[in-house]
Design a protein around this motif. Structure first.
Motif, short mmCIF file in Angstrom:
data_model
loop_
_atom_site.label_atom_id
_atom_site.label_comp_id
_atom_site.label_asym_id
_atom_site.label_seq_id
_atom_site.Cartn_x
_atom_site.Cartn_y
_atom_site.Cartn_z
N ILE A 6 -12.12 -7.19 -39.34
CA ILE A 6 -12.14 -8.75 -38.78
C ILE A 6 -11.76 -8.45 -37.32
O ILE A 6 -11.05 -7.84 -37.10
CB ILE A 6 -11.37 -9.68 -39.41
N GLU A 12 -11.20 -17.76 -33.15
CA GLU A 12 -12.36 -17.51 -34.06
C GLU A 12 -12.67 -16.04 -34.44
O GLU A 12 -12.44 -15.16 -33.70
CB GLU A 12 -13.74 -17.70 -33.12
N TYR A 14 -14.58 -13.04 -36.62
CA TYR A 14 -16.19 -12.65 -37.26
C TYR A 14 -16.11 -11.14 -37.67
O TYR A 14 -14.89 -10.54 -37.59
CB TYR A 14 -16.94 -12.65 -35.93
N ARG A 15 -17.00 -10.93 -38.63
CA ARG A 15 -17.05 -9.81 -39.41
C ARG A 15 -17.19 -8.61 -38.82
O ARG A 15 -18.29 -8.75 -37.86
CB ARG A 15 -18.07 -10.13 -40.51
N ALA A 125 -9.38 -15.91 -40.83
CA ALA A 125 -10.48 -15.75 -40.68
C ALA A 125 -11.59 -15.03 -41.89
O ALA A 125 -12.64 -15.41 -42.25
CB ALA A 125 -10.98 -15.08 -39.41
N LYS A 128 -12.18 -17.43 -44.53
CA LYS A 128 -13.36 -18.32 -44.07
C LYS A 128 -14.71 -17.50 -44.19
O LYS A 128 -15.84 -18.00 -44.49
CB LYS A 128 -13.21 -18.77 -42.88
N LEU A 129 -14.71 -16.35 -43.78
CA LEU A 129 -16.11 -15.57 -43.98
C LEU A 129 -16.56 -14.90 -45.34
O LEU A 129 -17.52 -14.30 -45.46
CB LEU A 129 -15.83 -14.12 -42.87
#
Length: 506
Positions: A6, A12, A14-15, A125, A128-129
């Motif tokens: 991550i 925020e 993101y992958r 995160a 959420k992903l």
């Protein structure tokens, strides 16, 4: 071999896909994908940790690619994922690594996995992903009582991770660790201990109920700082989501947060704009973001530079702050209640009944103008305070707990009205007017006083928001005429009595 991790861009997540490839050539480890210095140095840490594990990688060329390649990678959080990818390429780990598992955490030279700033927002995160499981280092500051919905496996060493992936060792993801909720809140201040200032206490109750900004003007020693520092005691406790947001911001800033109460930030007036708003080469949250869901208290507000104060326009209006740098642009939440305090003049005694003011009208105007008109417009309540006679007999007043119960009841009415966790001070004006329209007589009254005092449209909107909050505190359904009068009185204090005094000289 591809392993997932991550990356963070502000709050925020993101992958990040860590790709490892073994190629013929001179023995070396190359990391590509816009790594910063901390990520470039990861190859030395990973090599040493793998050597301690019993895997010598310095026999062939290894290329590690961090995807997406267009985003700059700014955290040592990818060390564990790199090590797992290399072990898989070298054949030391035969079991497949599912794509729904994320690996987080930097490695020490002996293979231990250490926590790093930003672990909490990265874990949130990952959920959420769509990741089903997260391997992360043990961190005693993580609020595990709020992470029960996240399948997070806490590990201490690289060997533990390998054993878990092989199925030879199982670590419970829900074991109890000390958390911030277990720390008692220590605040010995209470409104019932403050002598006098009944009008100011009521104004702060309204501010707490509707999340309205307040500016207190008064001579030195009249109680401005005491009122502001006691204000958090009447604020409702943070909700589940709000507490996670606050803790994530504090982790990104590398600052401790020892309890679950709303944050209270009190920067000195010599603080720079970067310290107040946030920034740096790798942008970090500033005071406005650390005050998210809480209070930002600016004592001696007129002593802050005008440029610094004007930077508060965006967070006061939108509830977030955007920091742009060459490397990246990040946005942090900055939803706070502003409490400002200032003297009425440079010497501090303009309008005092006991001390003589030595300032000229020109000096007083220049002092007031250090706070620009747009900032004044964004403040809901303007309070004029005077020194209190401490020898007077104190009246029986409500304690902070009693006031907080009224504030919580008023907020509950607002949440029910708007269908979400939002207050009168933050709800869009079209929604506010649709749910609580003014009568024709109230509109005419507001327009009359707006023309008399030259109020902007933003100030008129603030007055409607205040009137709605005052009505909520009384329990009425519709905005009453009395509430509207009180709301306008909160704006007329400074412009009425003190401005007339200024025209008459000192």
């Amino acid at each position: 071999m591809k392993v997932c991790s991550i990356g963070l861009r502000g709050m925020e997540g993101y992958r990040v896909q860590v790709e490892v490839k073994e190629l013929p050539g001179m023995p070396s480890v190359v990391i590509v994908g816009l790594p910063d210095t901390s990520v470039k140095e990861a190859k030395e840490r990973v090599i040493a940790a793998l050597y301690a594990f019993g895997c010598d990688v310095m026999k062939q060329k290894l290329v590690i690619h961090l995807s997406p390649p267009e985003r700059k990678k700014q955290s040592p959080m990818f060390d564990l994922a790199m090590a797992i990818g290399i072990l898989k390429v070298k054949g030391k780990l035969e079991q497949p690594v599912p794509p729904h598992i994320a690996f987080l955490g930097p490695l020490s030279l002996d293979g231990a996995i250490q926590p790093v700033d930003g672990m909490l927002p990265a874990i949130l995160a990952a959920k959420k992903l769509g990741f089903e499981q997260v391997y992360a280092p043990y961190d005693p500051t993580l609020p595990l009582h709020h992470l029960q919905h996240v399948n997070c496996v806490f590990v201490h060493t690289l060997d533990e991770v390998v054993q878990c992936l092989k199925g030879q060792q199982t670590i419970s993801p829900t074991f109890h660790l000390p958390s911030v909720a277990d720390v008692p809140q220590n605040n010995h201040r209470d409104f019932q201990h403050i002598i006098g200032h009944e009008h100011a206490k009521y104004a702060l109750e309204v501010a707490a109920a509707g999340e309205h900004n307040v500016l207190m003007i008064g001579p030195p020693g009249c109680g401005k700082s005491l009122l502001a520092e006691t204000f958090p005691t009447i604020l409702p406790h943070l909700s589940h989501e709000a507490q996670l947001e606050v803790l994530s911001l504090y982790q990104l800033a590398g600052e401790p947060k020892n309890d679950s109460s709303p944050p209270f930030r009190h920067p000195h007036h010599s603080a720079s704009s970067v310290a107040l708003i946030g920034g740096g080469t790798q942008p970090k949250p500033g005071e406005v973001s650390l005050a998210h869901r809480g209070v930002l208290f600016l004592d001696e507000m007129a002593e802050f530079t005008k440029k610094t104060l004007d930077m508060l326009r965006q967070p006061l209006e939108t509830g977030k702050v955007t920091i742009s740098r060459v490397s990246s642009t990040v946005t942090y939440p900055a939803h706070f209640i502003l409490i400002g305090a200032m003297n009425p003049c440079p010497c501090g005694y303009f309008g005092s009944k006991k001390r003589y003011c030595i300032c000229s009208p020109k000096q007083i105007r220049a002092y007031r103008q250090r706070i620009s008109g747009p900032i004044y417009d964004r403040i809901d309540i303007l309070l004029s305070l005077e020194a209190v006679d401490l020898t007077q007999k104190s009246k029986q007043v409500d304690c902070s707990e009693t006031i907080r119960s009224r504030v919580e009841a008023a907020r509950f009415r607002q949440f029910e009205r708007y269908g979400e966790e939002i207050t009168n001070g933050r709800v869009p004006i079209d929604v506010l007017l649709a749910k609580s329209p003014l009568t024709k007589g109230q509109q005419q009254l507001l327009q009359h006083w707006a023309a008399t005092y030259d109020w902007s449209n933003r100030v008129q909107t603030k007055i409607i928001r205040l009137a709605r909050t005052i009505t909520d505190l009384t329990g009425a359904d519709d905005i009453t005429d009395e509430s509207l009068w009180k709301a306008m009185a909160f704006r007329r204090i400074r412009e009425g009595r003190q401005e007339r005094n200024m025209k008459g000289g000192c």
